[in-house]
Motif scaffolding. Structure first.
Motif, PDB file in Angstrom:
ATOM      1  N   ALA A 186      -6.764  -7.884  -2.520  1.00 50.28           N
ATOM      2  CA  ALA A 186      -6.626  -7.033  -1.394  1.00 50.28           C
ATOM      3  C   ALA A 186      -6.511  -7.662   0.179  1.00 50.28           C
ATOM      4  CB  ALA A 186      -8.065  -6.207  -1.376  1.00 50.28           C
ATOM      5  N   ALA A 187      -6.163  -9.008   0.014  1.00 53.93           N
ATOM      6  CA  ALA A 187      -6.093  -9.636   1.271  1.00 53.93           C
ATOM      7  C   ALA A 187      -5.119  -8.836   2.427  1.00 53.93           C
ATOM      8  CB  ALA A 187      -5.790 -10.696   1.178  1.00 53.93           C
ATOM      9  N   PRO A 188      -4.070  -8.482   2.146  1.00 54.69           N
ATOM     10  CA  PRO A 188      -3.083  -8.024   3.062  1.00 54.69           C
ATOM     11  C   PRO A 188      -3.753  -6.593   3.625  1.00 54.69           C
ATOM     12  CG  PRO A 188      -2.008  -8.397   0.955  1.00 54.69           C
ATOM     13  CD  PRO A 188      -3.167  -8.849   0.484  1.00 54.69           C
ATOM     14  N   MET A 189      -4.455  -5.822   2.839  1.00 54.31           N
ATOM     15  CA  MET A 189      -4.890  -4.564   3.261  1.00 54.31           C
ATOM     16  C   MET A 189      -6.028  -4.836   4.421  1.00 54.31           C
ATOM     17  SD  MET A 189      -5.296  -2.679  -0.234  1.00 54.31           S
ATOM     18  CE  MET A 189      -4.083  -3.147  -1.398  1.00 54.31           C
ATOM     19  N   ILE A 190      -6.900  -5.681   3.873  1.00 52.32           N
ATOM     20  CA  ILE A 190      -7.990  -6.185   4.801  1.00 52.32           C
ATOM     21  C   ILE A 190      -7.523  -6.635   5.846  1.00 52.32           C
ATOM     22  CG2 ILE A 190     -10.121  -7.763   4.894  1.00 52.32           C
ATOM     23  CD1 ILE A 190     -10.536  -7.377   1.804  1.00 52.32           C
ATOM     24  N   ALA A 225      -3.568   2.386   1.552  1.00 57.07           N
ATOM     25  CA  ALA A 225      -3.440   1.850   0.438  1.00 57.07           C
ATOM     26  C   ALA A 225      -3.899   3.112  -0.536  1.00 57.07           C
ATOM     27  CB  ALA A 225      -4.006   0.688  -0.081  1.00 57.07           C
ATOM     28  N   ILE A 226      -5.301   3.461  -0.513  1.00 58.34           N
ATOM     29  CA  ILE A 226      -5.783   4.537  -1.367  1.00 58.34           C
ATOM     30  C   ILE A 226      -5.030   5.702  -1.157  1.00 58.34           C
ATOM     31  CG2 ILE A 226      -7.802   5.793  -1.802  1.00 58.34           C
ATOM     32  CD1 ILE A 226      -9.399   3.406  -0.514  1.00 58.34           C
ATOM     33  N   ALA A 227      -4.715   6.319   0.110  1.00 58.51           N
ATOM     34  CA  ALA A 227      -4.034   7.400   0.357  1.00 58.51           C
ATOM     35  C   ALA A 227      -2.812   7.514  -0.413  1.00 58.51           C
ATOM     36  CB  ALA A 227      -3.849   7.540   2.042  1.00 58.51           C
ATOM     37  N   ASN A 228      -2.008   6.317  -0.507  1.00 62.08           N
ATOM     38  CA  ASN A 228      -0.618   6.159  -1.098  1.00 62.08           C
ATOM     39  C   ASN A 228      -0.628   5.976  -2.432  1.00 62.08           C
ATOM     40  OD1 ASN A 228       1.538   6.538   0.921  1.00 62.08           O
ATOM     41  ND2 ASN A 228       1.113   4.802   1.937  1.00 62.08           N
ATOM     42  N   GLU A 229      -1.542   5.042  -2.989  1.00 62.81           N
ATOM     43  CA  GLU A 229      -1.476   4.581  -4.367  1.00 62.81           C
ATOM     44  C   GLU A 229      -2.216   5.189  -5.439  1.00 62.81           C
ATOM     45  OE1 GLU A 229      -1.045   0.441  -4.414  1.00 62.81           O
ATOM     46  OE2 GLU A 229       0.058   0.196  -2.556  1.00 62.81           O
ATOM     47  N   PHE A 230      -3.259   6.022  -4.857  1.00 67.41           N
ATOM     48  CA  PHE A 230      -4.206   6.522  -5.990  1.00 67.41           C
ATOM     49  C   PHE A 230      -3.675   7.541  -6.768  1.00 67.41           C
ATOM     50  CE2 PHE A 230      -7.781   9.173  -7.013  1.00 67.41           C
ATOM     51  CZ  PHE A 230      -8.866   8.203  -6.980  1.00 67.41           C
ATOM     52  N   SER A 231      -2.844   8.221  -6.579  1.00 60.66           N
ATOM     53  CA  SER A 231      -2.175   9.237  -7.340  1.00 60.66           C
ATOM     54  C   SER A 231      -1.201   8.641  -8.192  1.00 60.66           C
ATOM     55  CB  SER A 231      -1.830  10.563  -6.780  1.00 60.66           C
ATOM     56  OG  SER A 231      -0.980  10.100  -5.482  1.00 60.66           O
ATOM     57  N   GLU A 232      -0.737   7.532  -7.803  1.00 58.23           N
ATOM     58  CA  GLU A 232       0.391   6.956  -8.710  1.00 58.23           C
ATOM     59  C   GLU A 232      -0.248   5.781  -9.640  1.00 58.23           C
ATOM     60  OE1 GLU A 232       2.645   4.819  -5.850  1.00 58.23           O
ATOM     61  OE2 GLU A 232       3.312   6.746  -4.676  1.00 58.23           O
ATOM     62  N   ALA A 233      -1.671   5.466  -9.555  1.00 58.33           N
ATOM     63  CA  ALA A 233      -2.208   4.525 -10.303  1.00 58.33           C
ATOM     64  C   ALA A 233      -2.239   4.923 -11.726  1.00 58.33           C
ATOM     65  CB  ALA A 233      -3.763   4.271  -9.845  1.00 58.33           C
ATOM     66  N   THR A 234      -1.338   4.060 -12.466  1.00 57.32           N
ATOM     67  CA  THR A 234      -1.335   4.486 -13.932  1.00 57.32           C
ATOM     68  C   THR A 234      -2.064   3.908 -14.890  1.00 57.32           C
ATOM     69  OG1 THR A 234       0.490   3.156 -13.773  1.00 57.32           O
ATOM     70  CG2 THR A 234       1.302   5.205 -13.789  1.00 57.32           C
ATOM     71  N   THR A 235      -2.509   2.734 -14.557  1.00 58.88           N
ATOM     72  CA  THR A 235      -3.679   2.038 -15.316  1.00 58.88           C
ATOM     73  C   THR A 235      -4.919   1.987 -14.944  1.00 58.88           C
ATOM     74  OG1 THR A 235      -3.279  -0.059 -14.243  1.00 58.88           O
ATOM     75  CG2 THR A 235      -1.695   0.357 -15.900  1.00 58.88           C
ATOM     76  N   ASP A 236      -5.608   1.915 -15.943  1.00 63.94           N
ATOM     77  CA  ASP A 236      -7.297   1.911 -15.446  1.00 63.94           C
ATOM     78  C   ASP A 236      -7.684   0.890 -14.408  1.00 63.94           C
ATOM     79  OD1 ASP A 236      -7.653   4.360 -16.923  1.00 63.94           O
ATOM     80  OD2 ASP A 236      -8.437   3.072 -18.568  1.00 63.94           O
ATOM     81  N   LEU A 237      -6.914  -0.374 -14.681  1.00 63.47           N
ATOM     82  CA  LEU A 237      -7.317  -1.328 -13.673  1.00 63.47           C
ATOM     83  C   LEU A 237      -6.637  -1.229 -12.554  1.00 63.47           C
ATOM     84  CD1 LEU A 237      -8.462  -4.079 -14.021  1.00 63.47           C
ATOM     85  CD2 LEU A 237      -6.301  -5.286 -14.136  1.00 63.47           C
ATOM     86  N   TYR A 238      -5.658  -0.636 -12.228  1.00 59.47           N
ATOM     87  CA  TYR A 238      -5.037  -0.252 -11.163  1.00 59.47           C
ATOM     88  C   TYR A 238      -6.053   0.699 -10.181  1.00 59.47           C
ATOM     89  CZ  TYR A 238      -1.101   0.920  -7.968  1.00 59.47           C
ATOM     90  OH  TYR A 238       0.096   1.074  -6.819  1.00 59.47           O
ATOM     91  N   LEU A 239      -6.447   1.613 -10.738  1.00 57.18           N
ATOM     92  CA  LEU A 239      -7.320   2.943 -10.416  1.00 57.18           C
ATOM     93  C   LEU A 239      -8.518   2.072 -10.020  1.00 57.18           C
ATOM     94  CD1 LEU A 239      -6.885   5.657  -9.751  1.00 57.18           C
ATOM     95  CD2 LEU A 239      -8.364   6.003 -11.922  1.00 57.18           C
ATOM     96  N   SER A 240      -9.170   1.186 -10.667  1.00 59.97           N
ATOM     97  CA  SER A 240     -10.347   0.478 -10.289  1.00 59.97           C
ATOM     98  C   SER A 240     -10.386  -0.553  -9.035  1.00 59.97           C
ATOM     99  CB  SER A 240     -10.657  -0.388 -11.559  1.00 59.97           C
ATOM    100  OG  SER A 240     -11.971  -1.048 -11.303  1.00 59.97           O
ATOM    101  N   ALA A 241      -9.079  -1.268  -9.132  1.00 61.04           N
ATOM    102  CA  ALA A 241      -8.799  -2.140  -7.910  1.00 61.04           C
ATOM    103  C   ALA A 241      -8.664  -1.190  -6.753  1.00 61.04           C
ATOM    104  CB  ALA A 241      -7.429  -2.836  -8.018  1.00 61.04           C
ATOM    105  N   LEU A 242      -8.229   0.196  -6.615  1.00 63.19           N
ATOM    106  CA  LEU A 242      -8.295   0.949  -5.497  1.00 63.19           C
ATOM    107  C   LEU A 242      -9.865   1.429  -5.098  1.00 63.19           C
ATOM    108  CD1 LEU A 242      -4.867   3.029  -6.135  1.00 63.19           C
ATOM    109  CD2 LEU A 242      -5.433   1.424  -4.299  1.00 63.19           C
ATOM    110  N   PHE A 243     -10.460   1.651  -6.281  1.00 59.35           N
ATOM    111  CA  PHE A 243     -11.929   1.939  -5.883  1.00 59.35           C
ATOM    112  C   PHE A 243     -12.488   0.425  -5.225  1.00 59.35           C
ATOM    113  CE2 PHE A 243     -11.427   5.703  -9.049  1.00 59.35           C
ATOM    114  CZ  PHE A 243     -12.266   6.586  -8.124  1.00 59.35           C
ATOM    115  N   GLU A 244     -12.084  -0.254  -5.747  1.00 61.90           N
ATOM    116  CA  GLU A 244     -12.971  -1.579  -5.267  1.00 61.90           C
ATOM    117  C   GLU A 244     -12.432  -1.604  -3.579  1.00 61.90           C
ATOM    118  OE1 GLU A 244     -12.334  -5.283  -7.287  1.00 61.90           O
ATOM    119  OE2 GLU A 244     -13.790  -6.465  -5.756  1.00 61.90           O
ATOM    120  N   VAL A 245     -11.073  -1.301  -3.506  1.00 62.35           N
ATOM    121  CA  VAL A 245     -10.724  -1.400  -1.988  1.00 62.35           C
ATOM    122  C   VAL A 245     -11.599  -0.372  -1.179  1.00 62.35           C
ATOM    123  CG1 VAL A 245      -8.859  -0.510  -0.639  1.00 62.35           C
ATOM    124  CG2 VAL A 245      -8.609  -1.966  -2.393  1.00 62.35           C
ATOM    125  N   GLY A 246     -11.595   0.905  -1.633  1.00 59.32           N
ATOM    126  CA  GLY A 246     -12.495   1.836  -1.173  1.00 59.32           C
ATOM    127  C   GLY A 246     -13.988   1.362  -0.917  1.00 59.32           C
TER     128      GLY A 246
END
Lengths: 328, 282
Positions: A81-85, A275-296
Motif C-alpha cells: 500500500a506504499a503508493p496510496m499511503i 483506491a477503495i472507491a475505485n477498486e472495491f467493486s472490481e476486486a475479484t479475488t478474496d485476497l484482493y478484497l482483503s487487501a483493500l480492507f487492510e487499506v481501509g
C-alpha cells in the motif's frame, strides 16, 4: 384517641405508590436512553472487528511490509500500500500548505480586524464551503479547476520551478496538485471555524495588555493572541488534516488514480480512500478484497490517531467548553 | 514619529490587508463554485430532467427522476433510523453522561465522527450487502445513518446543555419527576436547537457519495424497492462527471445544482429553526 382500622394500616402508603410510579418512569426513561447511547460503542466495536476480520487474510499474508511495499498487482496477488499511503500524505500536505494560511487569515480577520457588520456574513459564507457535497467539488474540479490550472497556473510554475523534482514532467490534469488544491478548499471552513472559536476564547486582557505596552493591532494579534491560542490553533490544523486524509470522492475524481510514488505534483497519484472507491467493486479475488480492507483499516487507524491528537490539543485550550464542536 | 514607529504601523496596516485579502479569497472560492454551478446547472435544467429516467447513451434528453426519488428514499430511511438513536444518545450524554459510560460514549462519538465515510461504506458492505448477497437501498440508508448518529448525539448534547439550570430546578421544585422534566421541559426548550442539528445532519448525509458506492450502488431504472439497488443524485453525479460523454456532463451539472439546492434548502431551514428559538427567548 382514634384507632386506625387495620386495613388502612396494611394498605400501601399512597405517597409511596406515587413515588413507585415515578421510579418506574424514571427507570424506563433512563433505560431507553442508555440502550440508545450504548449502541455507539457497540457500533465502533462492530466496525473495528469487521474491518480486522475482513483484512485478516491480507494481514497474515503480507505482514507489516504491506505498509512500505509499492507493488500492487492483483493478477499476481501481490499487494503493497506504499503508493496510496504516500499519496494520501502528500495530497493532505499540499492541502495543509495552501489551506492553513488561508484559514488562519480568515479566522484572524474575523476575530480581530473585520468591522462588526462584516463578521457574520463572511463567517457564514466561509462555513457554507463545508456544506458543498464532496462529489460537487469533484465535478467543479474536473471541469473548472483543472482547465484553469492547465491554462494559468502550471505554465508559470514550470517556467519558474520546472528544474526542481516537484514540478517535473508533463501535466496530465488529474494530478497530486489538483487533488491537493481541491482538498485545501474543502478543509478551509473546518480549520477557519475552529481557529475562530479558539481565538474568540482568548481573554480580552491578552489584547489589552499588549495594547497597553504600545503594540500595534497586528503586534497584539501576533505576539499576544495567537501564541495564547497556539495549542488550539494547532488542534484546528490537525483536525483539518484528519478531514483531508479521509476525503474520498473529490480526490478520487481529481488525483489521477495511479499506483506510483513520484515527487512531482504535476503527476497522477493515488490515495487510500480513492483506491477503495475505485477498486472495491472490481476486486475479484478474496485476497484482493482483503487487501483493500487492510487499506481501509490503515486509513481508519491513521484518522483516529490524528483526530484524537487534535481533540486533546483543542481541549487543552478550552477545557470544558465545546470549542469547535459545531464544526465537527 | 520615528521611522521605526512608522514601519511598525505600516506592517500592521499591511497585515490587516493580507488577512482581509485571504478572507476575500476564501469567499471568492465559494462564489466561483456556486457561480459555475448556477450557470452550468441552470442552463442544463429542463422539465424532463425531473420527470424522466436516464436514456441510453447516444440519445439526448432524459432525466434523473429515479435519482431524485432514490435520494429522497435513502436519506429518508437513514433519518428514520439515525434520528431517534442520535437524539436519544445525545439526551443520555446531557442528562446522565457524567459517569464513565458517558465518557466512553462521548469519546466513541468523536472517533466515529472522524471516521472516513468510505470506511463506513465498506463496513456496511460487510454487514449487510455480503450476507444478503446483493446491493440494496437499505444498506445505503444504514451506512448513512451510521454517519449521522455520532454527529447528532454531540449536537443534541450541546443544545440540551445550553438550557438554563433554573428551568430544570423550577420544574423539579414543583414536584415534576426527573424524566418528565427532562422530556417536557429541558428537551422541549432545546427543541429548536435539536431540530437544527437534525436538519444539518440530514443535509450532510444527503450529499454523501462514498458510503453509497458499495451499498445502494446505483440503478439506471426507477425503483422504490428498498431491497434493490437504488440510484441517488450523488452517485449519478459521480458516474456522469467521470464519464466520457458531453450529454452526461450536462446532466451531471444539472444533478449537481439540484443536489446543492436540496442541501442549501435544509441549511436555510436549520438557520430558520435556530432563529425561531432566539426570537422566542428574547
Amino acid at each position: 384517641m382514634t384507632v386506625l382500622p387495620l386495613e388502612r394500616l396494611a394498605a400501601p402508603d399512597p405517597r409511596r405508590q406515587v413515588l413507585r410510579g415515578v421510579n418506574a418512569g424514571e427507570r424506563a426513561y433512563r433505560g431507553i436512553l442508555t440502550v440508545l447511547a450504548v449502541l455507539l460503542p457497540l457500533l465502533l466495536v462492530a466496525l473495528v472487528s469487521e474491518l480486522v476480520a475482513s483484512a485478516w487474510p491480507a494481514i497474515r499474508r503480507f505482514g507489516l511490509p504491506f505498509l512500505w511495499t509499492s507493488v500492487w498487482d492483483p493478477v499476481a496477488g501481490v499487494f503493497g500500500a506504499a503508493p496510496m499511503i504516500f499519496g494520501t500524505l502528500a495530497s493532505s500536505l499540499i492541502a495543509l500548505l495552501l489551506a492553513v494560511p488561508l484559514a488562519l487569515g480568515v479566522a484572524i480577520f474575523l476575530t480581530e480586524f473585520a468591522p462588526a457588520w462584516l463578521r457574520q456574513p463572511v463567517a457564514f459564507l466561509v462555513e457554507l464551503l463545508a456544506a458543498i457535497p464532496s462529489v460537487v467539488y469533484g465535478l467543479w474540479g474536473i471541469f473548472v479547476l483543472i482547465p484553469f490550472l492547465r491554462a494559468y497556473v502550471v505554465p508559470p510554475l514550470r517556467a519558474a520551478l520546472g528544474w526542481t523534482p516537484f514540478f517535473d514532467g508533463v501535466f496530465y490534469g488529474n494530478s497530486l496538485l489538483a487533488g491537493g488544491m481541491i482538498l485545501a478548499i474543502m478543509i478551509v471552513p473546518y480549520i477557519a471555524a475552529v481557529s475562530r472559536e479558539v481565538l474568540l476564547a482568548v481573554p480580552p486582557s491578552q489584547r489589552e495588555a499588549a495594547f497597553g505596552m504600545g503594540a500595534t493591532r497586528w503586534e497584539a494579534v501576533w505576539t499576544a493572541v495567537v501564541p495564547y491560542g497556539r495549542a488550539g490553533l494547532i488542534g484546528a490544523v490537525i483536525l483539518g488534516l484528519g478531514r483531508a486524509l479521509g476525503e474520498t470522492m473529490a480526490v478520487t475524481m481529481l488525483i489521477g488514480n495511479r499506483h506510483d510514488i513520484g515527487l512531482s505534483v504535476l503527476q497522477p497519484a493515488y490515495t487510500m480512500a480513492a483506491a477503495i472507491a475505485n477498486e472495491f467493486s472490481e476486486a475479484t479475488t478474496d485476497l484482493y478484497l482483503s487487501a483493500l480492507f487492510e487499506v481501509g483499516l490503515v486509513l481508519f487507524v491513521i484518522t483516529v490517531v490524528v483526530n484524537a491528537a487534535a481533540r486533546l490539543l483543542i481541549w487543552r485550550v478550552a477545557r470544558g467548553t465545546a470549542v469547535g464542536s459545531r464544526a465537527l | 514619529m520615528s521611522a521605526r514607529r512608522v514601519r511598525r504601523r505600516l506592517v500592521s496596516a499591511l497585515m490587516t490587508g493580507v488577512v482581509g485579502a485571504l478572507s476575500l479569497l476564501a469567499v471568492l472560492a465559494l462564489v466561483l463554485i456556486l457561480g459555475h454551478l448556477a450557470v452550468k446547472g441552470a442552463t442544463s435544467l429542463d422539465w424532463s430532467f425531473f420527470t424522466r429516467n436516464p436514456v441510453p447513451v447516444g440519445e439526448s434528453g432524459g432525466g434523473v427522476a429515479n435519482a431524485i426519488v432514490g435520494t429522497a428514499i435513502i436519506v429518508g430511511l437513514a433519518s428514520l433510523i439515525g434520528l431517534p438513536v442520535g437524539i436519544g444518545a445525545g439526551l443520555y450524554l446531557a442528562e446522565f453522561g457524567s459517569g464513565r459510560l458517558g465518557w466512553i460514549v462521548r469519546f466513541v462519538a468523536d472517533v466515529l465522527n472522524g471516521t472516513p465515510s468510505i470506511v463506513v461504506g465498506i463496513f456496511a458492505w460487510t454487514w449487510l450487502v455480503k450476507p444478503m448477497g446483493h446491493f440494496s437501498a437499505l444498506a445505503g440508508s444504514v451506512a448513512l445513518a451510521v454517519l449521522m448518529v455520532p454527529m447528532l448525539a454531540r449536537t443534541t448534547e450541546e443544545m440540551v446543555r445550553l438550557v438554563p439550570h433554573s428551568l430544570r430546578e423550577a420544574a423539579l421544585a414543583l414536584g415534576y419527576p426527573r424524566w418528565r422534566t427532562s422530556l417536557r421541559i429541558v428537551a422541549r426548550t432545546a427543541l429548536a436547537g435539536i431540530v437544527t442539528g437534525c436538519l444539518v445532519g440530514v443535509a450532510r448525509i444527503a450529499g454523501e457519495t462514498a458510503p453509497l458506492l458499495f451499498t445502494a450502488l446505483g440503478n439506471l431504472n426507477f425503483t422504490t424497492d428498498l431491497m434493490q439497488p437504488m440510484q441517488a443524485l450523488s452517485l449519478q453525479i459521480y458516474q456522469y462527471a467521470t464519464g466520457p460523454f458531453e450529454e452526461w456532463h450536462r446532466l451531471a451539472w444539472a444533478a449537481a445544482i439540484v443536489l446543492m439546492g436540496l442541501v442549501l434548502l435544509l441549511g436555510v431551514a436549520a438557520r430558520w429553526a435556530i432563529r425561531q428559538r432566539h426570537g422566542a427567548a428574547r
